[in-house]
Motif scaffolding. Structure first.
Motif, PDB file in Angstrom:
ATOM      1  N   ALA A 256      42.515  33.518  30.949  1.00  0.00           N
ATOM      2  CA  ALA A 256      43.267  34.285  31.952  1.00  0.00           C
ATOM      3  C   ALA A 256      44.766  34.242  31.703  1.00  0.00           C
ATOM      4  CB  ALA A 256      42.956  33.741  33.348  1.00  0.00           C
TER       5      ALA A 256
ATOM      6  N   ASP B 165      38.758  38.445  28.824  1.00  0.00           N
ATOM      7  CA  ASP B 165      39.115  38.274  30.227  1.00  0.00           C
ATOM      8  C   ASP B 165      38.070  38.926  31.123  1.00  0.00           C
ATOM      9  OD1 ASP B 165      41.127  37.542  32.342  1.00  0.00           O
ATOM     10  OD2 ASP B 165      41.102  39.701  32.628  1.00  0.00           O
TER      11      ASP B 165
ATOM     12  N   ARG C 288      37.919  29.603  31.331  1.00  0.00           N
ATOM     13  CA  ARG C 288      38.354  30.803  32.051  1.00  0.00           C
ATOM     14  C   ARG C 288      39.871  30.808  32.246  1.00  0.00           C
ATOM     15  NH1 ARG C 288      39.401  35.778  33.320  1.00  0.00           N
ATOM     16  NH2 ARG C 288      40.161  36.019  35.436  1.00  0.00           N
TER      17      ARG C 288
ATOM     18  N   ALA D  70      35.744  36.786  33.722  1.00  0.00           N
ATOM     19  CA  ALA D  70      36.077  37.044  35.130  1.00  0.00           C
ATOM     20  C   ALA D  70      34.915  36.727  36.060  1.00  0.00           C
ATOM     21  CB  ALA D  70      36.512  38.500  35.300  1.00  0.00           C
TER      22      ALA D  70
ATOM     23  N   ALA E  40      45.463  37.202  29.458  1.00  0.00           N
ATOM     24  CA  ALA E  40      44.560  38.310  29.788  1.00  0.00           C
ATOM     25  C   ALA E  40      45.002  39.616  29.144  1.00  0.00           C
ATOM     26  CB  ALA E  40      44.466  38.465  31.309  1.00  0.00           C
TER      27      ALA E  40
END
Length: 813
Positions: A108, A118, A104, A122, A111
């Motif tokens: 990110a 993304d 993640r 999320a 993004a």
């Protein structure tokens, strides 16, 4: 989409290849259930996400998700209250959660570049505190460490002390003179969770204690001496306390995750989606797939399409086929021939004909399979620019679906399948028909095939069919909205080329293929005699069309080759033009450098003459004890002009008339004044070697082609040079020269004149005031003065006399 269609087009084997890239059990299960979808927007988003993941992994590497095979069991255990997860599983679950969080974070950071990834990632929630607690409590081997809790540390400390005490007590029996002789082995072992010694059965009463069993032979007894019973009881009790404390710790660690069920579920769901996306992307990269464009007008165009199950790299990802031996499997690992499948409006039907084993069925299945793959979010192995609709339904009637149990023959199975298609058809629909109308009388089957295709066409379906029937070939050639194409073959060997040629029906070549496959020639000859005159004429007509099409293709390829050759020739000519331009510029630069060198040399010689004249004038003035007279100045000027004339004769060149005044063209000879090529370089011919000349250009020799040389009519007049020598010494003595505000060239000119005047006035030093500024003026003047023959030294003034803004100059005696 019908499951039978997915099997017929081998979509399930594509899914098996995609599943080989799964990183998690949940992702593998999700991929196993992957099917094409029919919503156009959802399909476009799926493919865009796959493309985004492909770009992400190409730049930043694979997703770092890690998951154990038993992760689903761990997730199920989290749903059971008061159940503690085992240490190894808890550690693996924490590692999985950490890997998802790391993935993640990597997404990110980019993004803006990868918005779809993304949005998917999320959902991931941070469990940093929980995973850190697991790491602190459980070591990499899966053991709960002493530091997991103070209580556990205390229990294990007491346990170690009691074990040490027990071992010492038992070892006293092993070492004791009175007891060692009764022992079977000098070892301490464990029996029923209690530490014991091994003694001989015949000495049972010599050492008091509790017997916990005997060996298989009965010769040895496992004895717990009475002196160690209490210690063993303590150890057993401590073990129970340890187990209880470990369970409490594991339950607390488990409950930390269990208390956040929605967040755990969201993170697992995000990991599953990311896993599915990366598997689709990696498979797409494996087949060198591209994202096709989806159309609204029914355009169906797959450019240079390759069947993915014929690609060697895909076969390597699939489990071995039990019905195919390894040699056959390896022989199949050859790159397939790309085939373009094209249906452009207003055409909605494509009839593919051609010889047996020519590739018709593979092309038919490939058309349907690539459409299904695209609607499942997979990039497909086609060329850029491929286009196709998002189909609401896909049907395929391929192969033999006869069933003895259901009383279905080959023909009836085909008709039953087609009738089902007609009932369930929803447009836009893709219908694939292999050998439509086969399995019955050729005349009736051909008529039925025409009727079926025409019915599906009028219902708005996109139809791709294969056939050998003349009725269908005639229908395709004469019906608007129906396109025909044929697979080509080698005219000599009748081997298939797997190239699809549009615009003409092809020959089936049943007899030729049969002969090529080894059928007895007599059988083939009898078959030829059995062909009717009409059929033979039709076959010959089709053969002529094939020959014409191949000739047209040959001309097209030849034209394409000529176009490529012309393009290459144009490129080479442009390169030669660039090279000549560079050579021209290089020659001009060399000539300019040579002229500049001569000018600099001439200037140095003139400077030397002027210096000599100044020294001579100074000697006259000193010797006569008077100022220089006009006569002295006249003599000096005359001598200067004579010296300059000598320099001009040595460095100058005669100039000829303009090109318009040149003499009529004639072969150049030694001594001729010539102009070389488009550069206009002028020189004198010094040597003639056939068509090659050696030309002297201002002392430099160069070679030239006689055809590129123009003979000039005369010799150029030497350029006129005016030299003015002012030998009058300045009056007074000025010790400073201020050049602030001058450019470097202006300052050097003023400094040069000041040096001459200083020499005449017998001044041996002066201050050059140039200021600080950027330092460029100071550096330029310093460089000039250091190489000047009259200057003895150059240095910066001390701070009290101007520092870096003033330079002190000392002249030679």
């Amino acid at each position: 989409m019908q499951s039978g269609v997915l099997r017929a087009l081998e979509f399930d084997r594509i899914i098996d290849a995609v599943r080989s890239f799964a990183l998690t059990p949940m992702g593998d299960a999700r991929l196993a259930a992957l099917t094409p979808i029919t919503d156009a927007r959802a399909v476009a988003r799926l493919l865009a996400t796959t493309t985004e993941a492909t770009l992400f992994m190409a730049k930043l590497g694979l997703f770092g998700i890690r998951a154990a095979d038993d992760l689903p069991d761990t997730l199920d255990a989290l749903k059971v209250e008061q159940r503690a997860i085992e240490p190894t599983r808890l550690l693996a679950f924490a590692s999985f959660i950490e890997s998802v969080s790391q993935t993640r974070l990597s997404i990110a950071r980019s993004a803006i570049t990868y918005p779809l990834l993304d949005a998917t990632s999320a959902l991931v929630v941070s469990f940093q505190r929980e995973t850190s607690d697991v790491r602190r409590a459980i070591d990499p081997s899966g053991e709960v460490v002493d530091a997991a809790s103070p209580a556990l540390r205390g229990i294990r400390d007491r346990l170690r002390k009691q074990r040490t005490r027990l071992r010492g007590e038992l070892e006293s029996y092993l070492r004791g003179r009175d007891t060692a002789k009764y022992l079977q082995d000098q070892v301490i072992t464990e029996r029923n969770g209690r530490y014991v010694i091994v003694m001989k059965a015949e000495h049972r009463g010599n050492i008091p204690g509790i017997v916990h069993g005997a060996s298989t032979s009965g010769a040895s007894l496992f004895l717990e001496p009475l002196s160690t019973v209490e210690i063993n009881n303590d150890i057993v009790a401590l073990h129970e306390q340890e187990a209880e404390e470990v369970h409490r710790i594991l339950l607390a660690l488990t409950d930390a995750f269990r208390s956040r069920p929605d967040e755990v579920q969201a993170t697992v769901e995000a990991a599953t989606r990311l896993d599915v996306i990366q598997a689709r992307a990696r498979f797409s990269e494996l087949v060198d797939g591209v994202e096709p464009t989806f159309t609204q007008d029914g355009t169906f165009e797959l450019l240079a399409a390759r069947h993915p199950l014929l690609l060697p790299q895909v076969l390597d990802r699939l489990p071995p086929d039990a019905d195919v031996d390894e040699g056959t499997r390896q022989s199949r690992k050859r790159d397939p021939v790309p085939v373009t499948i094209r249906l452009l409006p207003p055409s909605t039907v494509l009839l593919i004909t051609g010889p047996n084993t020519g590739g018709k069925t593979v092309a038919l299945k490939n058309a349907g399979l690539l459409a299904l793959m695209a609607q499942a979010g997979l990039r497909i192995p086609v060329a850029q620019g491929s286009r196709l609709p998002v189909f609401q339904s896909v049907f395929a009637d391929i192969g033999d679906e006869q069933s003895i149990e259901a009383s279905l023959s080959t023909f009836s199975a085909h008709i039953t399948n087609i009738a089902s298609m007609d009932r369930e058809l929803q447009t836009p629909a893709l219908v694939l028909l292999d050998e439509v109308g086969s399995g019955t009388d050729p005349i009736e089957g051909g008529a039925l095939g025409v009727a079926i295709i025409d019915h599906l066409r009028t219902r708005g379906a996109t139809v791709v069919a294969t056939s050998h029937y003349d009725a269908l070939k005639t229908y395709a050639s004469t019906t608007p909205g129906v396109a025909c194409a044929a697979f080509g073959f080698d005219a000599t060997s009748f081997a298939p080329t797997y190239q699809l040629v549009y615009g003409t029906p092809g020959r089936s070549l049943a007899l030729e293929v049969a002969a090529r496959l080894g059928l007895d020639p007599s059988i083939v000859a009898n078959a030829r005699r059995n062909i009717s005159t009409r059929d033979a004429q039709l076959a010959e007509h089709l053969a002529k069309i094939d020959r014409d099409v191949r000739a047209l293709e040959h001309d097209t390829r030849a034209l394409a080759r000529e176009r490529e050759e012309l393009t290459a020739l144009d490129s080479r000519l442009r390169q030669r033009e660039d090279a000549l331009r560079q050579r021209e510029e290089s020659s001009r630069k060399r000539l300019s450098d040579a002229v500049e060198a001569e000018v600099r040399q001439a200037r140095r010689e003139i400077d030397e003459i002027i210096d000599g004249l100044k020294q001579r004038t100074e000697r006259i003035a000193q010797g006569a004890g008077r100022l220089v007279t006009t006569g002295d100045t006249g003599h000096a000027r005359r001598d200067a002009r004579a010296a300059v004339d000598l320099i001009m004769r040595r460095h100058g060149e005669p100039s000829g008339p303009s090109p318009s005044e040149a003499e009529p063209k004639r072969p150049p000879a030694v001594g001729d004044r010539v102009s070389v090529g488009a550069l206009g370089i002028e020189g004198t011919v010094t040597e003639v070697k056939g068509e090659n000349l050696v030309v002297d250009v201002k002392g430099k020799r160069m070679r030239a082609d006689a055809r590129e040389v123009r003979v000039l009519g005369g010799a150029p007049a030497p350029p006129r040079v005016n030299v003015h020598v002012d030998l009058q010494p300045r009056t007074g003595s000025v010790l400073d020269l201020n050049v602030i505000g001058c450019t470097v060239d202006e300052a050097i000119t003023r400094t040069e004149r000041f040096l001459d005047e200083s020499l005449l006035t017998d001044q041996r030093s002066f201050r050059l005031i140039h200021g600080h500024g950027t330092g460029q003026l100071r550096r330029g003047l310093t460089a000039y003065l250091r190489q000047h023959p009259l200057v003895a030294s150059v240095q910066a003034a001390p701070p009290e006399h101007g520092g870096g803004g003033v330079t002190l100059v000392e002249l030679k005696d």
